[in-house]
Design a protein around this motif. Sequence first.
Motif, mmCIF file in Angstrom:
data_model
loop_
_atom_site.group_PDB
_atom_site.id
_atom_site.type_symbol
_atom_site.label_atom_id
_atom_site.label_comp_id
_atom_site.label_asym_id
_atom_site.label_seq_id
_atom_site.Cartn_x
_atom_site.Cartn_y
_atom_site.Cartn_z
ATOM 1 N N PHE A 70 14.963 3.439 -6.956
ATOM 2 C CA PHE A 70 14.089 4.331 -6.284
ATOM 3 C C PHE A 70 13.800 3.660 -4.854
ATOM 4 O O PHE A 70 13.734 4.365 -3.979
ATOM 5 C CB PHE A 70 12.816 4.571 -7.031
ATOM 6 C CG PHE A 70 11.905 5.445 -6.316
ATOM 7 C CD1 PHE A 70 12.262 7.065 -6.529
ATOM 8 C CD2 PHE A 70 10.621 4.943 -5.918
ATOM 9 C CE1 PHE A 70 10.992 7.561 -5.530
ATOM 10 C CE2 PHE A 70 9.803 5.634 -5.272
ATOM 11 C CZ PHE A 70 9.735 7.099 -5.108
ATOM 12 N N VAL A 71 13.350 2.485 -4.869
ATOM 13 C CA VAL A 71 12.709 1.766 -3.781
ATOM 14 C C VAL A 71 14.079 1.667 -2.704
ATOM 15 O O VAL A 71 13.894 1.866 -1.613
ATOM 16 C CB VAL A 71 12.229 0.540 -3.989
ATOM 17 C CG1 VAL A 71 12.045 -0.427 -2.821
ATOM 18 C CG2 VAL A 71 10.881 0.550 -4.631
ATOM 19 N N LEU A 72 15.253 1.275 -3.260
ATOM 20 C CA LEU A 72 16.448 0.985 -2.716
ATOM 21 C C LEU A 72 16.894 2.251 -2.117
ATOM 22 O O LEU A 72 16.986 2.664 -0.761
ATOM 23 C CB LEU A 72 17.508 0.519 -3.316
ATOM 24 C CG LEU A 72 18.763 0.079 -2.716
ATOM 25 C CD1 LEU A 72 18.586 -1.338 -2.267
ATOM 26 C CD2 LEU A 72 20.030 0.089 -3.844
ATOM 27 N N GLY A 73 16.824 3.528 -2.662
ATOM 28 C CA GLY A 73 17.235 4.934 -2.245
ATOM 29 C C GLY A 73 16.275 5.357 -1.135
ATOM 30 O O GLY A 73 16.759 5.819 0.083
ATOM 31 N N VAL A 74 14.917 5.311 -1.491
ATOM 32 C CA VAL A 74 13.930 5.770 -0.373
ATOM 33 C C VAL A 74 14.055 4.917 0.880
ATOM 34 O O VAL A 74 14.033 5.469 2.154
ATOM 35 C CB VAL A 74 12.503 5.729 -0.810
ATOM 36 C CG1 VAL A 74 11.563 6.140 0.098
ATOM 37 C CG2 VAL A 74 12.592 6.634 -1.987
ATOM 38 N N SER A 75 14.148 3.508 0.790
ATOM 39 C CA SER A 75 14.359 2.792 2.045
ATOM 40 C C SER A 75 15.543 3.232 2.869
ATOM 41 O O SER A 75 15.583 2.953 4.152
ATOM 42 C CB SER A 75 14.291 1.384 1.618
ATOM 43 O OG SER A 75 13.169 1.029 0.914
ATOM 44 N N ALA A 76 16.555 3.289 1.929
ATOM 45 C CA ALA A 76 17.967 3.657 2.753
ATOM 46 C C ALA A 76 17.690 4.974 3.561
ATOM 47 O O ALA A 76 18.433 5.217 4.732
ATOM 48 C CB ALA A 76 19.188 3.869 1.579
ATOM 49 N N LYS A 82 0.879 -1.213 -0.054
ATOM 50 C CA LYS A 82 0.201 0.243 0.063
ATOM 51 C C LYS A 82 0.948 1.243 -0.008
ATOM 52 O O LYS A 82 0.602 2.230 -0.660
ATOM 53 C CB LYS A 82 -1.004 -0.133 1.261
ATOM 54 C CG LYS A 82 -2.087 -1.369 1.284
ATOM 55 C CD LYS A 82 -3.017 -0.905 2.240
ATOM 56 C CE LYS A 82 -4.237 -0.009 2.054
ATOM 57 N NZ LYS A 82 -5.057 0.170 2.883
ATOM 58 N N PHE A 83 1.997 1.281 0.693
ATOM 59 C CA PHE A 83 2.769 2.571 0.574
ATOM 60 C C PHE A 83 3.553 2.940 -0.553
ATOM 61 O O PHE A 83 3.344 3.896 -1.101
ATOM 62 C CB PHE A 83 3.998 2.218 1.919
ATOM 63 C CG PHE A 83 4.938 3.412 1.783
ATOM 64 C CD1 PHE A 83 4.612 4.690 2.011
ATOM 65 C CD2 PHE A 83 6.400 2.951 1.347
ATOM 66 C CE1 PHE A 83 5.618 5.524 2.024
ATOM 67 C CE2 PHE A 83 7.139 3.839 1.218
ATOM 68 C CZ PHE A 83 7.082 5.430 1.516
ATOM 69 N N TRP A 84 4.105 1.653 -1.126
ATOM 70 C CA TRP A 84 4.784 1.859 -2.595
ATOM 71 C C TRP A 84 3.755 2.076 -3.463
ATOM 72 O O TRP A 84 3.803 2.715 -4.516
ATOM 73 C CB TRP A 84 5.672 0.627 -2.894
ATOM 74 C CG TRP A 84 6.815 0.796 -1.934
ATOM 75 C CD1 TRP A 84 6.878 -0.344 -1.092
ATOM 76 C CD2 TRP A 84 7.981 1.447 -1.819
ATOM 77 N NE1 TRP A 84 8.175 -0.055 -0.253
ATOM 78 C CE2 TRP A 84 8.747 1.008 -0.831
ATOM 79 C CE3 TRP A 84 8.228 2.793 -2.568
ATOM 80 C CZ2 TRP A 84 9.786 1.665 -0.579
ATOM 81 C CZ3 TRP A 84 9.281 3.297 -2.027
ATOM 82 C CH2 TRP A 84 10.173 2.850 -0.971
ATOM 83 N N GLY A 85 2.536 1.504 -3.423
ATOM 84 C CA GLY A 85 1.347 1.683 -4.175
ATOM 85 C C GLY A 85 1.091 3.159 -4.254
ATOM 86 O O GLY A 85 0.481 3.720 -5.281
ATOM 87 N N THR A 86 0.950 3.916 -3.132
ATOM 88 C CA THR A 86 0.745 5.411 -3.066
ATOM 89 C C THR A 86 1.665 6.230 -3.813
ATOM 90 O O THR A 86 1.196 7.163 -4.742
ATOM 91 C CB THR A 86 0.921 5.861 -1.729
ATOM 92 O OG1 THR A 86 -0.321 5.139 -0.942
ATOM 93 C CG2 THR A 86 0.466 7.224 -1.631
#
Length: 554
Positions: free
Chosen positions: A221-227, A76-80
């Motif tokens: 993108f997911v890697l960087g935001v999670s970092a 749901k978070f990454w879906g937003t």
Amino acid sequence: MPAARRMAPHSRQTHRRGGRKTMELDIVALSRLQFAMTALYHFLFVPLTLGLSVLLAIMETTYVMTGRQIWRQMTKFWGTLFGINFVLGVATGLVMEFQFGMNWSYYSYYVGDIFGAPLAIEGLMAFFLEATFVGLFFFGWDRLSKVGHLVATWAVALGSNFSALWILIANGWMQNPVGSALNPQTTRMEIVSFFDVVFNPVAQAKFVHTVSAGYVCASVFVLGVSAWYLLKGRSVELAKRSMTVAASFGLASALSVVVLGDESGYLTTEHQKMKLAAIEGMWKTEPAPAAFTAFGFPDQQARETHYAVHIPWVMGLIGTRSLTTEIPGIDKLEAEAKDNIRQGIKAYDALTKIRAAKQAAPNSTSQDVAAEARSSFEDIGHQLGYALLLKRYVNDPRQATEEQIAQAARDTIPHVPTLFWSFRTMVGLGMFFILLMTVFFWLSARRKLDRYPLLLRIAVLAIPLPWVAIELGWVVAEFGRQPWVIEGVLPTAAAVSNLGAGTVLLTILGFATLYTALIVIEMTLMIKAIRKGPGPDEEPEAKLISENLVPAAE
């Protein structure tokens, strides 16, 4: 209408007088600038949509298989973030197809029967499939079963990628116009084999290469935001799992980009030799196998690449997959272009005679001339596009001088330094993504994702780099095709609409203002959503079970 007027009206021509270019060149340049700008803007949104859609499907599949609540929260978070990007991608993409009729009307007339088919299929099938299931993804969490919602999520991913397939089939045909032929009676390209258009090897290679690049983009993108979350000490468990998925998926995707890029290079050797020679800054034909120029400074005026650093055999192996096949240099290809232009003039003459015989009163003489012209056109009609290169300099290609033929042949050479450095920057970034994903895949396997703050900062700073690499890839693909809008068939200068330069400039300013505003909106919404972070998300049935099993504290 006479053939010369139907094929390239005088208002679309560009002449050089006294070393100066007339205003018509400005129309061509401005039309190219407008399309390039809107395309590059639009493709800021596309790769993230392609990649996030698949990552969402992977995350929700894990949730359905394990039943662990954190995977639903991740989806749901990454879906937003996916939803924000998807909406703005659609908004910028709608303009693209309208530009064909607005700025490239002769292009639409000349090849609309072929180019329009995959675009129509993309709109009717892929886009509506994607848009329908996007609604189910966002509003169906409490209305669909787990499996039903998972099916909707995978349909979003398939729809997104299916949409890209038809767009790239259309673009691939522009790079390698197979399955088509020119009808001399209508002076329009027509489909001969739809199968060949769909399964065009250039289109298929471009599709898998482009989609894989989108997967890398979303993974970074997911890697960087999670970092960033790990550095802030927020949503740690969600961030770690997201990084694990992104690193695994991203590593596989980054490796596939290299493999598929090699296939694209091989096909370029077959179908777009000038583009490959320009990418390499290869002015002279080298003995097989050709060396790869790792570094150098191409000089378009001197027709030489200064301070070139060569790696023996590599280009020959990549470009031809053999040790004996020669890769022609720019000088040789320019000489071949002159010969093609001369053949194209003959094709133009044959086409003109066919058109004239159609309009003349039928008699035995006109029929004989038409039959002879049709026979000649069948043999050399595929070279007609080279004659149209002369339309920049002379209204009737049959009246072209040797100097004009030589100039038209020089026009087939794209700007070598732009291609040379764009390609090498793109490849360098690709190697960096492989290294980045390998490092975080190893850290994930060792459960040490939060042990090295410096690496986390590098991951955050790397977020914009995939977009840089992707945009440079499109520069290589599209800028390298010049002066052709359709390789070997229709020159760019002959495809534009009869518009004033002021009109085109006004639309450029309008689009630039609108698209910049949309990007600011996207960045604002994305940053706001990321700063807010994933909120608590508990399934109603899980909450009810929890309340029944755990008595309330007295």
